[in-house]
Design a protein around this motif. Structure first.
Motif, short mmCIF file in Angstrom:
data_model
loop_
_atom_site.label_atom_id
_atom_site.label_comp_id
_atom_site.label_asym_id
_atom_site.label_seq_id
_atom_site.Cartn_x
_atom_site.Cartn_y
_atom_site.Cartn_z
N MET A 179 0.85 -1.18 0.00
CA MET A 179 0.00 0.00 0.00
C MET A 179 0.89 1.24 0.00
N TYR A 180 0.63 2.12 -0.98
CA TYR A 180 1.38 3.35 -1.13
C TYR A 180 0.53 4.54 -0.70
N ARG A 181 1.18 5.49 -0.07
CA ARG A 181 0.57 6.80 0.18
C ARG A 181 1.56 7.86 -0.28
N GLN A 182 1.16 8.63 -1.30
CA GLN A 182 2.04 9.64 -1.90
C GLN A 182 3.39 9.02 -2.27
N ASN A 183 3.34 7.89 -2.99
CA ASN A 183 4.52 7.21 -3.53
C ASN A 183 5.44 6.64 -2.45
N THR A 184 4.94 6.48 -1.24
CA THR A 184 5.71 5.87 -0.16
C THR A 184 4.98 4.64 0.35
N VAL A 185 5.70 3.51 0.47
CA VAL A 185 5.09 2.30 0.99
C VAL A 185 4.84 2.47 2.48
N VAL A 186 3.58 2.30 2.88
CA VAL A 186 3.21 2.45 4.29
C VAL A 186 2.75 1.13 4.91
N ALA A 187 2.53 0.10 4.07
CA ALA A 187 2.13 -1.20 4.60
C ALA A 187 2.37 -2.26 3.54
N SER A 188 2.57 -3.49 3.99
CA SER A 188 2.78 -4.61 3.07
C SER A 188 2.27 -5.87 3.73
N TYR A 189 1.57 -6.72 2.93
CA TYR A 189 0.98 -7.94 3.48
C TYR A 189 1.21 -9.10 2.51
N PRO A 190 1.43 -10.31 3.04
CA PRO A 190 1.56 -11.49 2.17
C PRO A 190 0.20 -11.88 1.59
N ILE A 191 0.21 -12.46 0.42
CA ILE A 191 -1.04 -12.84 -0.25
C ILE A 191 -0.87 -14.21 -0.89
N GLY A 192 -1.99 -14.92 -1.04
CA GLY A 192 -2.04 -16.09 -1.89
C GLY A 192 -2.59 -15.66 -3.25
N VAL A 193 -2.09 -16.29 -4.34
CA VAL A 193 -2.44 -15.84 -5.69
C VAL A 193 -3.14 -16.97 -6.44
N GLY A 194 -3.58 -16.65 -7.68
CA GLY A 194 -4.30 -17.64 -8.49
C GLY A 194 -3.43 -18.81 -8.89
N LYS A 195 -4.03 -19.99 -8.87
CA LYS A 195 -3.30 -21.20 -9.26
C LYS A 195 -3.29 -21.34 -10.78
N LYS A 196 -2.60 -22.34 -11.28
CA LYS A 196 -2.46 -22.54 -12.72
C LYS A 196 -3.82 -22.76 -13.35
N GLY A 197 -4.08 -22.04 -14.41
CA GLY A 197 -5.38 -22.09 -15.07
C GLY A 197 -6.36 -21.07 -14.50
N TRP A 198 -6.06 -20.53 -13.35
CA TRP A 198 -6.88 -19.50 -12.71
C TRP A 198 -6.00 -18.32 -12.27
N GLU A 199 -5.08 -17.96 -13.14
CA GLU A 199 -4.10 -16.94 -12.78
C GLU A 199 -4.79 -15.59 -12.48
#
Length: 225
Positions: free
Chosen positions: A112-132
């Motif tokens: 998450m950016y605020r005025q081009n500065t990163v203020v937060a970051s979180y890990p995520i799970g992403v789409g699997k193969k065929g559901w990218e």
């Protein structure tokens, strides 16, 4: 008929004294006005117009000028604080800072950016193969607390609650008119960081709650590989 000469003389004397007192009082009032006031406000002591009438007209004009000024009011109809132009410029610079979300699929995190500065970051799970997860630039278009979910293949509907596959929050940013993709929580937090979803970005429930509180509809979302 007998004339009452002493009484007539007394009446005439009283009238004469009254006239003298009136002239004296008028002269003292006229001469008591400072010279600067007569020049700045347009008064002339030599004019045959009564000074008190001019003074009354002057006070009335001041009252009219004061009535034409109004104090700014807020939406709650209470007087708002008066600020200088400098304060207003400073407030404008600090108000509604620009925010955006950047999803990096390679390291499986959202920033998450605020005025081009990163203020937060979180890990995520992403789409699997065929559901990218789709790549591109989008905007947050749907936000919901404790959402329900319908499986895109079986059509089974999962009610809101602690066991819902969407967890406690939903932040949608993509749709083809039938299905949506977005950030959401999950009851299986150990799978966050893996390619396991149908295109959505899974987050731990505490993380997605924080993200939900920090953004609003319309915030840009950039998804890159």
């Amino acid at each position: 008929m007998v004339r009452n000469d002493p009484l007539a003389r007394i009446v005439m004397l009283l009238c004469f004294i009254t006239a003298i007192l009136s002239l004296t009082l008028h002269w003292r009032i006229s001469t008591s006005v400072p010279e600067t006031a007569t020049k700045s406000e347009g008064f002339n002591k030599n004019e045959p117009v009564d000074f008190l009438q001019k003074q009354v007209r002057h006070l009335v004009s001041l009252g009219n000028n004061l009535k034409s000024y109004s104090i700014p009011k807020s939406s709650s109809n209470r007087p708002a604080a008066l600020t200088s132009p400098q304060n207003q410029r400073g407030k404008g610079l600090n108000a509604s800072p620009q925010k955006k979300l950047v999803v990096d699929l390679s390291d499986r995190r959202v920033y998450m950016y605020r005025q081009n500065t990163v203020v937060a970051s979180y890990p995520i799970g992403v789409g699997k193969k065929g559901w990218e997860t789709p790549v591109g630039t989008f905007k947050v278009m749907h936000m919901q607390q404790f959402p329900a979910w319908q499986h895109p293949i079986t059509g089974k509907v999962f009610a809101p609650g602690p066991n819902s596959p969407l967890g406690e929050r939903w932040i949608g940013f993509w749709s083809d008119g039938h299905n949506e993709i977005g950030f959401h929580g999950t009851p299986d937090s150990e799978l966050v960081g893996s390619p396991v979803s149908h295109g959505c970005l899974r987050m731990r429930n505490p993380d997605v709650r924080l993200l939900y509180e920090q953004i609003s509809l319309g915030v840009p979302v950039q998804v890159r590989k």
